[in-house]
Design an enzyme around this catalytic site. Structure first.
Site, PDB file in Angstrom:
ATOM      1  N   GLU A  67     -10.546 -35.783  44.898  1.00 33.59           N
ATOM      2  CA  GLU A  67     -10.271 -34.414  44.425  1.00 33.59           C
ATOM      3  C   GLU A  67      -8.999 -34.379  43.590  1.00 33.59           C
ATOM      4  OE1 GLU A  67     -12.529 -32.572  44.209  1.00 33.59           O
ATOM      5  OE2 GLU A  67     -12.817 -31.182  45.851  1.00 33.59           O
ATOM      6  N   THR A 106     -11.846 -27.428  36.768  1.00 33.10           N
ATOM      7  CA  THR A 106     -11.065 -26.885  37.894  1.00 33.10           C
ATOM      8  C   THR A 106      -9.585 -26.836  37.545  1.00 33.10           C
ATOM      9  OG1 THR A 106     -12.690 -27.680  39.469  1.00 33.10           O
ATOM     10  CG2 THR A 106     -10.512 -27.229  40.349  1.00 33.10           C
TER      11      THR A 106
HETATM   12  N1  HSE Z   1     -10.316 -24.171  45.963  1.00 29.94           N
HETATM   13  C1  HSE Z   1     -10.521 -24.845  44.725  1.00 29.94           C
HETATM   14  C2  HSE Z   1     -10.279 -23.888  43.588  1.00 29.94           C
HETATM   15  C3  HSE Z   1     -11.931 -25.335  44.680  1.00 29.94           C
HETATM   16  O1  HSE Z   1     -10.743 -22.756  43.677  1.00 29.94           O
HETATM   17  O2  HSE Z   1      -9.599 -24.254  42.631  1.00 29.94           O
HETATM   18  C4  HSE Z   1     -12.249 -26.070  43.419  1.00 29.94           C
HETATM   19  O3  HSE Z   1     -13.494 -26.640  43.533  1.00 29.94           O
END
Ligand code: HSE
Length: 305
Positions: A128, A180
């Protein structure tokens, strides 16, 4: 040669109000991976899909996870992995987490499950970090364990499994890519106390709703006054989809992870399918290509076949 095949599910992070702390696994879509244990320190990657992801291990989400396991084993082993992704990268339904978690669980299995569940999460979070710039476990935890996870803390790691209600989930993935890292960059770093109070109420309400199987409370709590107002501008048709899905009977929903996918909970499969039809209608009309899924909450997490 020791070999294992795993299915690694898509996930919906945040569950609307729980930014970075809540996530749920989906029964569909899922990635398929085959991992072989090698006796030399090497990570070899083969892609069996059309996403053209890097095969250099240090640039590949599953690759960095396997490298971190290899290092922990003092470079006494290596891994060869074949990845068949069905979860499109950049979709907001946990594509990177599926690669990372699938690789971590498979590697641990091949090594005789010598690592704890927390270690496996830690290995997977390296993936991640590569994908989004920060370690977060709200996709990783439900991907590994299945169901709904509350990530109370990542330093130290404290993951709580939450009761899973019998709900149907409809997901639409408009075919635009939201990275992201970009969707995190645009967020404000400060929140107003009045907004924080609303958000706390909703997170607590959502958890209580899941644990009491109170579907109306779940629906009322699916409200995000902090992240959604900022991120929804990246998703064409978001407000219309949300409103029309609720009119069609959905309990509620919102952005899946960092988007652009949108998810909705429904009590009945029939409603979940009407919600899918509404989503299709909106994107057909505004001329954006999309994929949809009508699915359920996956209770198993990464599955070893
Ligand atoms: N919690 C993270 C975000 C998840 O919202 O940026 C990304 O997949």
């Amino acid at each position: 040669m020791k070999k294992v095949k795993v299915h690694s599910p898509g996930t919906v992070a945040n569950l609307v109000c729980g930014f970075d702390i809540l996530g749920m696994a989906l029964s569909e879509p899922y990635d398929v991976m085959e991992v072989t244990l090698l006796d030399e320190p090497n990570v070899i990657i083969h892609n069996k899909d059309n996403f053209d992801l890097p095969t250099e291990p240090e640039k590949n989400v599953a690759g960095v996870v396997l490298l971190s396991v290899m290092e922990r084993m003092n470079n006494k082993v290596g891994f060869e992995i074949t990845i068949e992704k069905h979860i499109k990268p950049g979709s907001g339904i946990g594509s990177s987490a599926a690669s990372a978690a699938g690789a971590a669980v498979a590697a641990n299995h091949l090594l005789g499950n010598i690592f704890s569940a927390d270690d496996v999460v830690q290995f997977a979070m390296n993936g991640e970090k590569l994908a989004s710039g920060v370690k977060h476990a709200d996709n990783i935890a439900p991907c590994i364990f299945g169901g709904i996870s509350l990530v109370r803390s990542i330093h130290p790691l404290d993951i709580v499994s939450i009761a899973v209600p019998d709900l149907f989930v409809t997901v639409v993935h408009p075919q635009i890519e939201v990275r992201t890292a970009d969707a995190r960059q645009i967020l404000r770093q400060q929140v107003l106390l009045k907004d924080a109070i609303k958000q706390w109420g909703n997170i607590a309400g959502l958890i209580a709703g899941f644990m009491k199987n109170d579907l109306d409370l779940i629906g009322r709590s699916l409200e995000d006054v902090i992240i959604e107002p900022v991120r929804s501008i990246l998703i064409p048709g978001f407000d219309e989809v949300k409103k029309k899905c609720k009119d069609a009977g959905a309990l509620g929903g919102g952005i899946s992870g960092s988007g652009p996918s949108i998810f909705m909970f429904s009590k009945e499969e029939k409603t979940a399918k009407s919600v899918e039809a509404v989503m299709k209608d909106v994107y057909n009309r505004i001329g954006v290509e999309y994929n949809t899924y009508v699915t359920t909450i996956n209770k198993k997490g990464v599955e070893i076949l």
